[in-house]
Motif scaffolding. Structure first.
Motif, short mmCIF file in Angstrom:
data_model
loop_
_atom_site.label_atom_id
_atom_site.label_comp_id
_atom_site.label_asym_id
_atom_site.label_seq_id
_atom_site.Cartn_x
_atom_site.Cartn_y
_atom_site.Cartn_z
N ASN A 1 0.86 -1.17 0.00
CA ASN A 1 0.00 0.00 0.00
C ASN A 1 0.90 1.22 0.00
O ASN A 1 1.81 1.33 0.81
CB ASN A 1 -0.88 -0.03 1.25
CG ASN A 1 -1.98 1.01 1.18
OD1 ASN A 1 -1.73 2.16 0.85
ND2 ASN A 1 -3.19 0.59 1.48
N SER B 1 -0.01 4.43 0.38
CA SER B 1 -0.47 5.59 1.17
C SER B 1 0.31 5.58 2.48
O SER B 1 0.41 4.56 3.14
CB SER B 1 -1.97 5.47 1.43
OG SER B 1 -2.28 5.99 2.70
N HIS B 2 0.86 6.75 2.85
CA HIS B 2 1.63 6.83 4.11
C HIS B 2 0.84 6.26 5.28
O HIS B 2 1.34 5.51 6.09
CB HIS B 2 1.93 8.29 4.48
CG HIS B 2 2.85 8.98 3.54
ND1 HIS B 2 4.16 8.64 3.43
CD2 HIS B 2 2.65 9.99 2.66
CE1 HIS B 2 4.74 9.42 2.52
NE2 HIS B 2 3.84 10.25 2.05
N ASP C 1 -2.07 4.43 5.41
CA ASP C 1 -2.47 3.03 5.39
C ASP C 1 -1.26 2.13 5.65
O ASP C 1 -1.34 1.18 6.40
CB ASP C 1 -3.11 2.68 4.04
CG ASP C 1 -4.46 3.36 3.87
OD1 ASP C 1 -4.96 3.91 4.87
OD2 ASP C 1 -4.99 3.37 2.75
N HIS D 1 6.54 7.37 -3.75
CA HIS D 1 6.29 6.25 -2.82
C HIS D 1 6.57 4.90 -3.45
O HIS D 1 6.16 4.64 -4.57
CB HIS D 1 4.81 6.27 -2.36
CG HIS D 1 4.42 7.55 -1.73
ND1 HIS D 1 3.14 7.79 -1.27
CD2 HIS D 1 5.12 8.67 -1.44
CE1 HIS D 1 3.08 9.00 -0.74
NE2 HIS D 1 4.28 9.56 -0.85
N ASN E 1 0.93 13.05 -6.90
CA ASN E 1 0.58 13.43 -5.52
C ASN E 1 -0.80 14.05 -5.35
O ASN E 1 -1.57 13.64 -4.50
CB ASN E 1 1.63 14.39 -4.97
CG ASN E 1 2.49 13.70 -3.94
OD1 ASN E 1 2.33 12.50 -3.72
ND2 ASN E 1 3.36 14.45 -3.31
N ARG F 1 -3.64 11.65 -6.01
CA ARG F 1 -3.77 10.68 -4.92
C ARG F 1 -4.51 11.29 -3.72
O ARG F 1 -5.48 10.74 -3.23
CB ARG F 1 -2.38 10.21 -4.47
CG ARG F 1 -2.41 9.22 -3.31
CD ARG F 1 -1.01 8.93 -2.78
NE ARG F 1 -0.13 8.35 -3.80
CZ ARG F 1 -0.14 7.05 -4.14
NH1 ARG F 1 -0.96 6.23 -3.54
NH2 ARG F 1 0.66 6.60 -5.07
N GLU F 2 -4.07 12.48 -3.31
CA GLU F 2 -4.70 13.08 -2.13
C GLU F 2 -6.13 13.54 -2.42
O GLU F 2 -6.98 13.51 -1.54
CB GLU F 2 -3.87 14.25 -1.58
CG GLU F 2 -2.41 13.92 -1.26
CD GLU F 2 -2.17 12.66 -0.43
OE1 GLU F 2 -3.13 11.93 -0.11
OE2 GLU F 2 -0.99 12.38 -0.12
N GLU G 1 -7.83 10.16 -1.92
CA GLU G 1 -7.65 9.52 -0.62
C GLU G 1 -8.10 10.40 0.55
O GLU G 1 -8.81 9.95 1.45
CB GLU G 1 -6.18 9.12 -0.40
CG GLU G 1 -5.97 8.46 0.96
CD GLU G 1 -4.52 8.06 1.23
OE1 GLU G 1 -3.73 7.99 0.29
OE2 GLU G 1 -4.19 7.83 2.41
N SER H 1 -9.57 5.88 0.92
CA SER H 1 -8.98 4.75 0.21
C SER H 1 -9.97 3.59 0.18
O SER H 1 -10.83 3.46 1.04
CB SER H 1 -7.65 4.32 0.83
OG SER H 1 -7.84 3.95 2.17
N GLU I 1 -4.78 2.14 -7.85
CA GLU I 1 -3.53 2.83 -8.20
C GLU I 1 -3.57 3.28 -9.66
O GLU I 1 -3.02 4.32 -10.00
CB GLU I 1 -2.33 1.90 -7.97
CG GLU I 1 -1.97 1.69 -6.49
CD GLU I 1 -1.34 2.92 -5.82
OE1 GLU I 1 -0.50 3.59 -6.45
OE2 GLU I 1 -1.70 3.22 -4.67
#
Lengths: 406, 447
Positions: free
Chosen positions: A118, A120-121, A123, A337, B167, B170-171, B174, B180, B185
Motif C-alpha cells: 500500500n 499511502s503513508h 495506510d 512512494h 501526488n 492521490r490526495e 484519498e 482509500s 492505483e
C-alpha cells in the motif's frame, strides 16, 4: 507448544509454581509459562523513519548498473559508498552505521515489506503499526498487544513514547495505556507547593467511574498513568548523568533521554521514537543525506553510551520506515512512494551483517522493489527471540523467525 | 427516542427540557465554548433560534480589523505569527461557527507552513477555507486544486506531460473526497494526467498548455480527454464522495467513536448530494438533529487542544498571550497552520496521552495564576459573583456547568465543594484553585 518439562525447567527456582504445576490443566500451565518467560530485562528501542525512507539510497546496490540507470541525478558514486558487502553499502553520510558494522553491532535486513504493498503513508504505517489487524472498531498495535499479553504487573509502565507527535498506534493496547513524554523536565504537574490541592486533584482522578463509558475510562487510565509515571520520573531524575556527547539533533536529544531512562533503571521494555521528513518527492539529495546523518550519528552515540552503561547487550534498536521509494527517480530530483526497503537492528547481541536478499532492480512490482522478508517475520523474531514470548497471539499467525541475535 | 434508527436520528430535535447544558454542548461543538452570557441568552432563545443565531452574525467590523492585522503580519514575513493571528481570531470572532468550520477544513485540506514557508500563501489558503467553509464543496475543491500553498506542500509545483505528478491526484481521492478503497492505483496514475500542466510559478498558479496531456484518460469507469476540472467533477459524482464528507462531519460534530454505520450516515449523505454539497445546509441539519443532542453525542468527543484552550479563555473572559499560547498548543499537539502531515490531525484518542494531559492541566494553572492575564471582569471572583454563584456549592455547580460537558462523580464533586467551603469563593486565588482542580478531571477532556 510448551511441554510440561520445558515449563518445569523454566520455572525452576520458583517452588510455588512447581508446586502448582502438579495436576493443573495445560492451558493454565501455558499461561504460567508466559508469565515467567516475560520477566525479562530486555529492552527494545523502536526508531520509526516517517514519510517513507528511500531504502535504495540508504543501503545502496552500488554493484548493480541498473542503480545508476534509474537514479540519473541521485545516484551515489561507487567509491563514495561505505561498503557492507560486494553488492551494497551505506550512503556516505552514514559513517555512524558503518562504524557499528565494523564493531559487529548492526544487522541490515534487506528487502523488507509485505504482499500487496500500500503506497499511502497512513495506510502503510497503520499496517506496520497494527501488523495487518486494523479491521476492528478500536484498533490496537503490535506492541500494545504485547503489553496486554504480559501477565505480571511491573512497577513501571511497559512502554514509553518520546516525542511531540501523536502516540504511534503501534503502542496502543486494549488494557495498557503507555505514556508519551516530550521531555523529562516538562513531565510533571506544576503545582508549586500546593500539596493539598495536588492530593485533591490526584484523588479525584482515581474516583470510580462508569466502566461502560469507554472514552472516559480511556482518559482516566491515561491520567492515572501520567500521575504515576511523572512521580516516578521525578524520583529517578538526577540519579544518572551521561558522559556521552549526543549530537544536538531531534533524534540525538530523544535517544539521550532514552539512555538516561535506561541508565536510571526504569523497568520499561519498549521505547518508541520517530524521525520525520523522509517523504522526499523533490530535491531529495541534500535533505535525505541530512536525515541519514542525523539517524546514524544519533544511534552510534546511543549504542556507545549504552555500552559504557553496560546495557548494550540487553538493548535492541530497531529502525524501520512505512515503505521505500520507487526505483526510478522522478522529474523533481526526488523519488515517489515505493514498496520494500531495508530495516536495521542494532545491539551488542546481534548477528552483524546483511540478512535477506537485496531485491532485484529489474524484477519489479508496479515499478517498485519486491519484498523478500515480511515485516511480521521481524516482529515475530523480536517477540520470540528477543522477548521470549509467543508471537502468534499478537500477530494472529505464526511467522517465520530469523536468526538475528547471538 | 431511538437513536439507532437513522431516520429519527437526523430529524429535527425535539428537546423537551432545553437547558444551559444543551447550549454549552452546541457552543462547544459549533464554536469554541460559550461564555456565561451566551449560556443564559441561549437558554431563553430555545433550540432553533439558538442555532439560527450561530448562522447570522454581523462581522464587517471584525473582518476589517483582522484584515489589517493580517497585513501587518505579512509585512513582518513571519510564518510563526500566523498561528497567533488565527488564535486571536478564534478567541474574539463574533462568528464562532464560521471559524470552527474553517478549522475543520484546515484539518481536511491540511497544509503546513513548516514546509510551504510563506506567510502570504498560507494566509491566502486560509481565506479560501473561510470563504467556502459553509458554501459549496466543489467550489472549495476547485480553489484548493489551484492553491499555491497546497501544491507547494504536495511537491506539485511541476507537473509535466512526460512524467505526471501523482501526488495531488492521490490526495484528491484519498484524503479530500473519497477515502482509500474507492479507487485503484491505476485510477491515480490516469487521473494524474488530467492535472499535467497545472503549475506554480513564483507562488502563482498557471496552466501551461504545452505540458498538458491531451490524450484520453481512463479512470473511475470514465474515459475521455479530461482536464483537472473534469477530474474533480468525476470524483465528486462518485457515490463515495457524499458518504465520505458525511462521515468526516459526523466525527467532527457528533462523536469521535464508534464509527457510525453506513445506514446511519445515509440520510446525511443524501442531504449532501441533494443540496449539491451545500455545507451550510448540511451543518445546519446536523446542529438541529436529534442525534446531536442525544447521549450518542454529548460527551462523546475529546476536546482538541485548540478547542480546549480557546474555549477556556472565552468561557472565563481571559486575555491571550498569543505567542505563548501558540507554543503551548504546539506541545499539546495542535498548532494551527502546522498540521503534522497531509492527513491533518487524527484527533480523537490521539489528542490524549500522559504528556498532553499534564500539559493541559499546567496550561490551565499557568493561565489562572499568571499576573499578566487580563480578565474581562477584573478577576475570577468578580466574574463568578456575576453568575449569582455566591455560595460554595453554587460556585462549583456553575463552574462545572460552564466548563465540563458531562456530570462528574458525586465523590469528586464533594471534594471540590469542600475545597470551596474551606477557601471561600471570594478571592481570585481560591477560584483559580477550583478551576485548576477541575482541569485534571477526566471529564474535563470530554466535549
Amino acid at each position: 507448544m510448551t511441554t510440561r518439562r520445558q515449563f518445569l525447567s523454566t520455572a525452576a527456582g520458583s517452588t510455588a509454581l512447581v508446586g502448582l504445576a502438579a495436576g493443573v490443566p495445560d492451558y493454565l500451565l501455558a499461561a504460567c509459562h508466559q508469565t515467567i518467560a516475560e520477566k525479562t530485562d530486555r529492552i527494545l528501542v523502536v526508531i520509526q523513519l516517517s514519510g517513507g525512507n528511500d531504502g535504495i539510497n540508504t543501503v545502496i546496490p552500488y554493484a548493480d548498473p541498473e542503480y545508476y540507470k534509474n537514479r540519473f541525478t541521485l545516484a551515489v558514486g561507487k567509491n563514495a559508498v561505505q561498503k557492507i558487502d560486494d553488492h551494497c553499502g551505506f550512503h556516505p553520510s552514514m559513517s555512524g552505521f558503518a562504524k557499528l558494522l565494523e564493531e559487529n553491532r548492526i544487522a541490515v535486513i534487506n528487502g523488507v515489506g509485505y504482499p500487496n504493498p500500500n503506497r499511502s503513508h497512513f495506510d502503510s504505517m497503520d499496517l506496520w503499526h497494527t501488523a495487518h489487524r486494523r479491521n476492528v472498531q478500536t484498533p490496537t498495535g503490535w506492541l500494545g498487544r504485547f503489553f496486554d499479553q504480559q501477565k505480571t504487573k511491573a512497577r513501571d509502565l511497559p512502554g514509553v513514547h518520546l516525542g511531540r507527535e501523536d502516540q504511534p498506534l503501534a503502542l496502543a493496547g486494549e488494557k495498557v495505556h503507555v505514556p508519551t513524554m516530550q521531555s523529562l523536565d516538562d513531565f510533571r504537574l506544576r503545582l508549586g507547593n500546593r500539596r493539598q490541592l495536588k492530593k485533591l486533584m490526584e484523588d479525584n482522578v482515581k474516583v470510580k467511574r462508569d466502566k461502560n463509558n469507554e472514552l472516559l475510562t480511556f482518559v482516566q487510565a491515561n491520567t492515572v498513568s501520567a500521575i504515576q509515571t511523572s512521580s516516578r520520573v521525578e524520583e529517578i531524575l538526577g540519579k544518572y548523568k551521561t558522559k556521552a556527547q549526543y549530537p544536538q539533533t531531534g533524534l540525538g536529544r530523544k535517544l539521550a533521554t532514552v539512555a538516561q531512562l535506561i541508565g536510571s533503571n526504569l523497568k520499561t521494555n519498549v521505547y518508541y521514537v520517530t524521525l520525520d521528513g523522509f517523504d522526499t518527492h523533490a530535491n531529495q539529495a541534500q535533505a535525505h543525506a541530512g536525515l541519514l546523518t542525523e539517524l546514524s550519528d544519533a544511534v552510534k552515540t546511543f549504542m556507545d553510551d549504552l555500552k559504557d552503561q553496560g546495557n548494550d547487550k540487553r538493548t535492541l534498536a530497531f529502525v524501520f520506515s512505512e515503505f521505500g521509494r520507487r526505483v526510478r527517480e522522478n522529474a523533481s530530483h526526488g523519488t515517489d512512494h515505493g514498496a520494500a526497503a531495508p530495516a536495521f537492528m542494532i545491539s551488542g547481541s546481534i548477528q552483524s551483517g546483511t540478512h535477506g536478499k537485496y531485491p532485484s532492480l529489474t524484477d519489479l512490482l508496479e515499478d517498485d522493489l519486491k519484498h523478500n522478508v515480511d515485516y511480521r517475520s521481524l516482529y515475530a523474531t523480536i517477540l520470540e527471540k528477543w522477548f521470549k514470548t509467543k508471537s502468534k497471539p499478537i500477530l494472529g499467525k505464526q511467522y517465520k523467525t530469523m536468526k538475528l541475535f547471538s | 427516542m431511538k437513536m439507532d434508527d437513522p431516520k429519527s436520528a437526523w430529524k429535527q430535535a425535539d428537546v423537551k427540557n432545553w437547558t444551559k447544558r444543551h447550549v454549552a454542548h452546541l457552543y462547544r461543538r459549533a464554536g469554541f465554548a460559550a461564555t456565561p452570557d451566551e449560556l443564559k441568552s441561549g437558554q431563553k432563545l430555545g433550540l432553533e433560534k439558538c442555532v439560527d443565531r450561530l448562522f447570522n452574525v454581523e462581522t464587517t467590523k471584525f473582518d476589517s480589523m483582522m484584515k489589517k492585522m493580517g497585513a501587518t503580519l505579512l509585512a513582518a514575513r513571519e510564518t510563526r505569527s500566523l498561528s497567533a493571528w488565527w488564535l486571536y481570531r478564534m478567541r474574539f470572532t463574533p462568528d464562532q461557527l464560521l471559524e470552527k468550520m474553517t478549522l475543520f477544513w484546515h484539518g481536511h485540506f491540511a497544509t503546513s507552513a513548516a514546509k510551504v514557508n510563506s506567510a502570504d500563501a498560507m494566509l491566502d489558503q486560509n481565506r479560501i477555507l473561510r470563504n467556502n467553509a459553509l458554501g459549496k464543496f466543489e467550489k472549495m475543491v476547485s480553489a484548493i486544486a489551484r492553491d499555491p500553498a497546497m501544491l507547494i506542500y504536495l511537491d506539485s509545483q511541476e507537473n509535466r506531460k512526460t512524467r505526471p505528478n501523482e501526488n495531488f491526484a492521490r490526495e484528491l481521492m484519498e484524503l479530500f473526497c473519497l477515502e482509500s478503497g474507492n479507487y485503484t492505483e491505476t485510477d491515480i496514475k490516469q487521473m494524474a494526467r488530467c492535472f499535467t500542466g497545472w503549475e506554480i510559478r513564483r507562488k502563482k498558479f498557471r496552466f501551461n498548455p504545452y505540458q498538458h496531456d491531451n490524450g484520453v484518460k481512463k479512470f473511475l469507469s470514465q474515459s475521455g480527454n479530461f482536464g483537472g476540472e473534469d477530474a474533480i467533477k468525476i470524483v465528486l459524482a462518485q457515490a463515495a464522495a457524499p458518504r465520505f464528507i458525511a462521515k468526516k462531519l459526523y466525527r467532527f460534530f457528533i462523536a469521535d467513536e464508534p464509527t457510525p454505520s453506513p445506514e446511519m450516515l445515509e440520510p446525511l449523505a443524501q442531504e449532501i448530494r441533494k443540496s449539491n454539497f451545500d455545507m451550510g445546509k448540511t451543518v445546519r441539519k446536523i446542529l438541529l438533529s436529534n442525534i446531536f443532542y442525544s447521549k450518542q453525542s454529548i460527551g462523546k468527543k475529546l476536546r482538541s487542544p485548540v478547542e480546549f484552550a480557546v474555549g477556556l479563555k472565552r468561557a472565563l473572559g481571559a486575555s491571550v498571550n498569543l505567542n505563548e499560547l501558540a507554543n503551548r498548543l504546539e506541545q499539546l499537539g495542535q498548532l494551527p497552520f502546522y498540521p503534522p502531515n497531509v492527513a491533518g490531525w487524527e484527533g480523537g484518542r490521539k489528542w490524549i496521552n500522559s504528556s498532553t494531559l499534564l500539559g493541559r492541566a499546567n496550561l490551565v494553572g499557568d493561565l489562572v495564576r499568571n499576573n499578566n492575564t487580563k480578565w474581562a471582569d477584573s478577576n475570577l471572583a468578580v466574574w463568578l459573583r456575576k453568575q449569582n454563584a455566591a455560595r460554595p456549592e453554587q460556585a462549583v455547580d456553575s463552574l462545572l456547568e460552564l466548563l465540563v460537558a458531562v456530570p462528574i462523580p458525586g465523590a469528586a464533586k464533594s471534594k471540590l465543594v469542600r475545597l470551596a467551603e474551606k477557601r471561600g469563593v471570594k478571592s481570585h486565588d481560591a477560584v483559580a484553585d477550583l478551576i485548576h482542580a477541575i482541569s485534571l478531571l477526566p471529564e474535563f477532556q470530554l466535549s
